[in-house]
Design a protein around this motif. Structure first.
Motif, PDB file in Angstrom:
ATOM      1  N   GLU A  80       4.227   5.762  -3.936  1.00 39.76           N
ATOM      2  CA  GLU A  80       3.759   5.771  -2.554  1.00 39.76           C
ATOM      3  C   GLU A  80       2.687   4.717  -2.320  1.00 39.76           C
ATOM      4  O   GLU A  80       2.756   3.953  -1.358  1.00 39.76           O
ATOM      5  CB  GLU A  80       3.212   7.153  -2.155  1.00 39.76           C
ATOM      6  CG  GLU A  80       2.627   7.076  -0.755  1.00 39.76           C
ATOM      7  CD  GLU A  80       2.186   8.421  -0.197  1.00 39.76           C
ATOM      8  OE1 GLU A  80       2.456   9.456  -0.822  1.00 39.76           O
ATOM      9  OE2 GLU A  80       1.588   8.407   0.885  1.00 39.76           O
ATOM     10  N   SER A  81       1.688   4.651  -3.218  1.00 34.87           N
ATOM     11  CA  SER A  81       0.601   3.709  -2.964  1.00 34.87           C
ATOM     12  C   SER A  81       1.103   2.276  -3.032  1.00 34.87           C
ATOM     13  O   SER A  81       0.658   1.423  -2.266  1.00 34.87           O
ATOM     14  CB  SER A  81      -0.549   3.955  -3.926  1.00 34.87           C
ATOM     15  OG  SER A  81      -0.082   4.104  -5.229  1.00 34.87           O
ATOM     16  N   PHE A  82       2.064   1.976  -3.904  1.00 31.81           N
ATOM     17  CA  PHE A  82       2.594   0.612  -3.952  1.00 31.81           C
ATOM     18  C   PHE A  82       3.333   0.271  -2.660  1.00 31.81           C
ATOM     19  O   PHE A  82       3.164  -0.816  -2.111  1.00 31.81           O
ATOM     20  CB  PHE A  82       3.517   0.427  -5.156  1.00 31.81           C
ATOM     21  CG  PHE A  82       2.778   0.170  -6.442  1.00 31.81           C
ATOM     22  CD1 PHE A  82       1.755  -0.775  -6.498  1.00 31.81           C
ATOM     23  CD2 PHE A  82       3.101   0.862  -7.591  1.00 31.81           C
ATOM     24  CE1 PHE A  82       1.074  -1.011  -7.681  1.00 31.81           C
ATOM     25  CE2 PHE A  82       2.420   0.625  -8.777  1.00 31.81           C
ATOM     26  CZ  PHE A  82       1.400  -0.310  -8.818  1.00 31.81           C
ATOM     27  N   ARG A 100       2.827   1.531   0.248  1.00 27.27           N
ATOM     28  CA  ARG A 100       1.865   1.370   1.339  1.00 27.27           C
ATOM     29  C   ARG A 100       1.111   0.052   1.210  1.00 27.27           C
ATOM     30  O   ARG A 100       0.833  -0.611   2.209  1.00 27.27           O
ATOM     31  CB  ARG A 100       0.898   2.550   1.369  1.00 27.27           C
ATOM     32  CG  ARG A 100       1.542   3.821   1.891  1.00 27.27           C
ATOM     33  CD  ARG A 100       0.504   4.867   2.283  1.00 27.27           C
ATOM     34  NE  ARG A 100       1.149   6.130   2.610  1.00 27.27           N
ATOM     35  CZ  ARG A 100       1.638   6.423   3.806  1.00 27.27           C
ATOM     36  NH1 ARG A 100       1.544   5.547   4.792  1.00 27.27           N
ATOM     37  NH2 ARG A 100       2.214   7.581   4.025  1.00 27.27           N
ATOM     38  N   GLU A 101       0.769  -0.335  -0.010  1.00 22.63           N
ATOM     39  CA  GLU A 101       0.066  -1.611  -0.179  1.00 22.63           C
ATOM     40  C   GLU A 101       0.938  -2.773   0.274  1.00 22.63           C
ATOM     41  O   GLU A 101       0.482  -3.651   1.009  1.00 22.63           O
ATOM     42  CB  GLU A 101      -0.347  -1.790  -1.649  1.00 22.63           C
ATOM     43  CG  GLU A 101      -1.633  -1.048  -1.975  1.00 22.63           C
ATOM     44  CD  GLU A 101      -1.838  -0.855  -3.473  1.00 22.63           C
ATOM     45  OE1 GLU A 101      -1.421  -1.734  -4.254  1.00 22.63           O
ATOM     46  OE2 GLU A 101      -2.430   0.176  -3.855  1.00 22.63           O
ATOM     47  N   ARG A 113       1.398  -2.513   4.233  1.00 23.51           N
ATOM     48  CA  ARG A 113       0.179  -2.813   4.972  1.00 23.51           C
ATOM     49  C   ARG A 113      -0.075  -4.312   4.999  1.00 23.51           C
ATOM     50  O   ARG A 113      -0.529  -4.857   5.993  1.00 23.51           O
ATOM     51  CB  ARG A 113      -0.983  -2.115   4.293  1.00 23.51           C
ATOM     52  CG  ARG A 113      -1.774  -1.287   5.217  1.00 23.51           C
ATOM     53  CD  ARG A 113      -2.718  -0.370   4.512  1.00 23.51           C
ATOM     54  NE  ARG A 113      -3.044  -0.735   3.162  1.00 23.51           N
ATOM     55  CZ  ARG A 113      -3.177   0.146   2.183  1.00 23.51           C
ATOM     56  NH1 ARG A 113      -2.987   1.419   2.423  1.00 23.51           N
ATOM     57  NH2 ARG A 113      -3.503  -0.236   0.977  1.00 23.51           N
ATOM     58  N   ALA A 114       0.228  -4.981   3.881  1.00 21.04           N
ATOM     59  CA  ALA A 114      -0.013  -6.421   3.801  1.00 21.04           C
ATOM     60  C   ALA A 114       0.701  -7.129   4.946  1.00 21.04           C
ATOM     61  O   ALA A 114       0.240  -8.144   5.448  1.00 21.04           O
ATOM     62  CB  ALA A 114       0.451  -6.949   2.447  1.00 21.04           C
ATOM     63  N   ARG A 133      -4.836  -2.185 -10.283  1.00 21.79           N
ATOM     64  CA  ARG A 133      -3.562  -2.170  -9.561  1.00 21.79           C
ATOM     65  C   ARG A 133      -3.389  -3.437  -8.740  1.00 21.79           C
ATOM     66  O   ARG A 133      -2.286  -3.976  -8.629  1.00 21.79           O
ATOM     67  CB  ARG A 133      -3.479  -0.953  -8.663  1.00 21.79           C
ATOM     68  CG  ARG A 133      -3.374   0.351  -9.434  1.00 21.79           C
ATOM     69  CD  ARG A 133      -3.647   1.500  -8.490  1.00 21.79           C
ATOM     70  NE  ARG A 133      -2.700   1.483  -7.398  1.00 21.79           N
ATOM     71  CZ  ARG A 133      -1.553   2.144  -7.414  1.00 21.79           C
ATOM     72  NH1 ARG A 133      -1.242   2.864  -8.463  1.00 21.79           N
ATOM     73  NH2 ARG A 133      -0.736   2.100  -6.399  1.00 21.79           N
ATOM     74  N   ARG A 143      -0.372  -6.069  -8.786  1.00 25.06           N
ATOM     75  CA  ARG A 143       0.473  -6.366  -7.626  1.00 25.06           C
ATOM     76  C   ARG A 143       0.445  -7.846  -7.272  1.00 25.06           C
ATOM     77  O   ARG A 143       1.459  -8.432  -6.917  1.00 25.06           O
ATOM     78  CB  ARG A 143       0.039  -5.536  -6.420  1.00 25.06           C
ATOM     79  CG  ARG A 143       0.954  -5.713  -5.222  1.00 25.06           C
ATOM     80  CD  ARG A 143       0.643  -4.718  -4.121  1.00 25.06           C
ATOM     81  NE  ARG A 143      -0.560  -5.044  -3.391  1.00 25.06           N
ATOM     82  CZ  ARG A 143      -0.616  -5.969  -2.422  1.00 25.06           C
ATOM     83  NH1 ARG A 143       0.454  -6.640  -2.093  1.00 25.06           N
ATOM     84  NH2 ARG A 143      -1.734  -6.206  -1.793  1.00 25.06           N
TER      85      ARG A 143
END
Lengths: 350, 352
Positions: free
Chosen positions: A80-82, A84-85, A88-89, B304, B308
């Motif tokens: 989920e956090s990936f 969203r990251e 969002r970008a 993280r 990424r």
């Protein structure tokens, strides 16, 4: 202390400044938990994205690293956090998730970013801005059945399934019909492991099938059918067929018993979806890949020493077959591919 | 003044850790400025970077509290990982099984998580207090029991396998969700963070303002003196371990209810272990744990971002994390072992 603070602010400002100015399309790739180097889904997905990124990079005169950003989550909990990251970008033309276990997370995250395009491989996420890629596994299984039908001396094949679920039933149905297309009298027995990660039980059940007179077993049980390969090693004349990638390549220690492998061309699907986004022809929804689909690609088999077509690829198998036998089988495979593509062969599934 | 000195020591240790990390980065051929840029940006660069830091810090806050409350009684709870997983599972179970009105449902789920963790803390506490079993061994082993037990529960062969293939339970009901704090309820961190800070304050009050808390600290500082003073050592030890388990279990529950909304096999990337570092960095002070958890969370969030952005492999980000923890924790750890060795020798108890 103050100097450090000033430095910190400077670093942050620099970071923010460097974030601007990207004009070329970018690809965000969220791999499955196995990570790169799995010689399966993750590697395939990465190759597809890389190939697309190379073309984009060449067009815009940038490097592949500028175009393709990917992450290797350590657990499902990271997904989920990936997502969203990346979302969002706001700088990614498309965000791709490799693997079925991404679907529940995408169903939660994707609606929050309605303008972001998502692609999920091998699963269906019912959201308006997600293209869910599924494969006609029964076509692949049919081709594997053709090989089994041509090679089986006992006229009996086996399937080792991971679980008794519709997905695996498609493998069983395709394989059975492919074998009977060659030899109407052929029989197919099925065993289910009940687990995708239990090669020990997979081996026991495979031995049961082999001793029940099947001489060629199609593995559709994830890591569990590694046990099928191990079982096939125990006697001459017992063969196995792998799944998703050429397993004579991914499990080279068993290349002497893996006669063929059904292919799920995740790489082609990922490449195609990215290019559709670039061309502006991308659409959300469930998109089927396979021979008898609009895409026309995505399923196939690895067998024999030559790349024959988009559907029949060379295998790393070290099983020694006479040249004329290989040629006969390839001819039959071509015939089956043509039949599936033009609709004269219809594979029935439940 | 003492606080300032402690902060100074932590600051220097962090700088040392980052410095060695920079040397390794340069030696392996990656760009040091790029890695640092991403580390800082990912942890504090913008509101979402800081949100990531707080998200990662939330479970670590709970496990730090768990570690330090046992530490205060002189025990070493290294089983927070298992207590957290078990708490997470039972909270999820209550979340998708029970049918309750919104706020009550959350409270009940949190209670289930805390109770499961407490049970997992009671066992080593009791074994230590009544049978003298080394809590290093028992908490660690029970951690593995919890890990594999929950893993089985959600595996294809287990009773709570919710999704066709992924090893996770069904989703909890929306009434059991801990809402999120940002972007009108979409973005993390969740209210779990608020719960965590609240619990930290309560833990502080308990340890420093109540008789039971005093007993725990007394036993930790000098068991013999505490015994002469009429403190029941065994009871204090068991109580501290039960509370330690409950805190870790609560952390797991908050993580499931706020972040994942379902129990996922192995959802913790080592929060339990981070709690050991967090508790030690905080010098076993509950309020300090809030800031220690933020530091640990920042390292995770920054790592993280490094991953990424692709400026270095994620493994290198973990190297940074490990180094910083090592430099911050090592002095405290050495001091602790020196002390415990002396003490256990005085008591004629087995050394760890």
């Amino acid at each position: 202390m103050r100097r450090a603070l000033v430095l910190l602010v400077a670093i942050v400002a620099l970071g923010a400044w460097m974030g601007f100015g990207a004009e070329h399309p970018k690809i965000g790739l969220v791999l499955a938990t196995g990570g790169l180097g799995d010689r399966s889904f993750n590697d395939q997905g990465f190759w597809g994205a890389e190939r697309a990124a190379e073309e984009i990079a060449a067009e815009y005169g940038v490097s592949v690293d500028d175009v393709l950003d990917y992450v290797e989550p350590r657990s499902i909990a990271d997904y989920e956090s990936f997502y969203r990251e990346f979302s969002r970008a706001g700088e990614y033309a498309v965000i791709i998730g490799i693997g079925f276990d991404h679907a529940p997370i995408l169903e939660e995250v994707a609606p929050d970013y309605p303008d972001q395009k998502f692609v999920v491989i091998d699963a269906v996420a019912a959201v308006d801005n997600v293209a869910s890629i599924v494969f006609r596994d029964q076509e692949t299984a049919f081709l594997c059945g053709v090989v089994a039908g041509m090679l089986s001396e006992t006229r009996k094949g086996g399937v080792l399934g991971g679980m008794d679920i519709p997905l695996i039933r498609r493998f069983v149905d395709g394989f059975t019909q492919g074998m009977k297309w060659i030899d109407a009298e052929a029989e197919v027995s099925v065993r289910f492991v009940g687990d995708w990660g239990n090669p020990t039980l997979g081996k026991e059940l495979s031995l049961e099938l082999y001793r029940g007179n099947a001489d060629i077993i199609y593995g559709a049980a994830g890591a569990s059918h590694l046990g099928t390969f191990a079982a096939a090693e125990e006697r001459d004349g017992w063969w196995a067929i792998g799944t998703d990638v050429d397993q004579a390549w991914s499990a080279p220690e068993h290349a002497d018993v893996i006669i063929a492998s059904g292919l799920k061309r995740v790489d082609l699907a990922v490449y195609t979806e990215v290019m559709k986004v670039i061309d502006g022809t991308w659409e959300a929804g469930v998109i089927e890949y396979g021979m008898a689909t609009d895409e026309g690609i995505g399923t196939g088999i690895a067998f024999g020493p030559w790349d024959v077509s988009d559907y029949i690829e060379a295998s790393y198998s070290t099983v020694a077959l006479p040249n004329n036998v290989v040629k006969d089988i390839l001819a039959k495979l071509n015939e089956a591919v043509e039949g599936i593509r033009d609709g004269t062969i219809v594979i029935e599934t439940e | 003044m003492k606080l300032l000195r402690e902060l100074g020591i932590v600051g220097v240790s962090v700088a040392l850790g980052l410095g060695v990390g920079a040397i390794i980065t340069a030696a392996t051929g990656y760009s040091v400025p790029a890695v640092f840029r991403e580390l800082v940006r990912g942890a504090f660069g913008d509101i979402y970077g800081f949100a990531n830091t707080m998200t990662q810090a939330t479970p670590i806050l709970f496990t730090s509290l768990s570690f330090l409350i046992a530490f205060r009684v002189g025990l070493f709870n290294i089983g927070a990982e298992g207590q957290l997983l078990l708490g997470g599972f039972f909270a999820a179970w209550a979340g998708f099984t029970l049918n309750l009105p919104p706020i009550l449902h959350v409270v009940v789920c949190l209670f289930f998580g805390a109770a499961a963790g407490a049970a997992w803390g009671f066992i080593p506490g009791w074994l230590r207090a009544r049978r003298g079993a080394n809590e290093f061994v028992t908490t660690m082993m029970l951690s593995y029991v919890a890990l594999y037990l929950t893993s089985w529960l959600v595996s294809p062969g287990g009773p709570y396998h919710g999704h066709q293939w992924a090893n996770q339970t069904a989703r909890i009901m929306s009434s059991a969700e801990l809402p999120r704090l940002m972007a009108s309820g979409r973005e993390l961190p969740s209210w779990g963070l608020v719960v965590g800070v609240l619990v930290a304050v309560i833990a502080w009050y308990f340890l420093f303002r109540t008789p039971r808390g005093y007993e725990i600290r007394a036993v930790g500082q000098s068991p013999l003196a505490a015994e002469y003073g009429g403190v029941d050592i065994a009871r204090a030890q068991i109580l501290a371990m039960v509370l330690a388990g409950a805190l870790a279990g609560l952390g797991g529950a908050a993580e499931i209810l706020g972040t994942h909304r379902r129990f996922i096999e192995g959802f913790s990337p080592g929060y339990g272990w981070d709690g050991i570092a967090g508790g030690l960095i905080a010098r076993a002070h509950p309020i300090g744990a809030v800031f220690a958890a933020l530091l640990m969370g920042a390292l995770r969030a920054g790592g993280r971002a490094v991953d990424r952005a692709g400026v270095a492999p994620s493994d290198l980000a973990w190297v940074f994390q490990g180094l910083v923890i090592l430099f911050v924790v090592a002095p405290e750890l050495i001091r602790y072992f020196k002390r415990i060795r002396l003490r256990r020798r005085a008591h004629g108890r087995p050394e760890p």
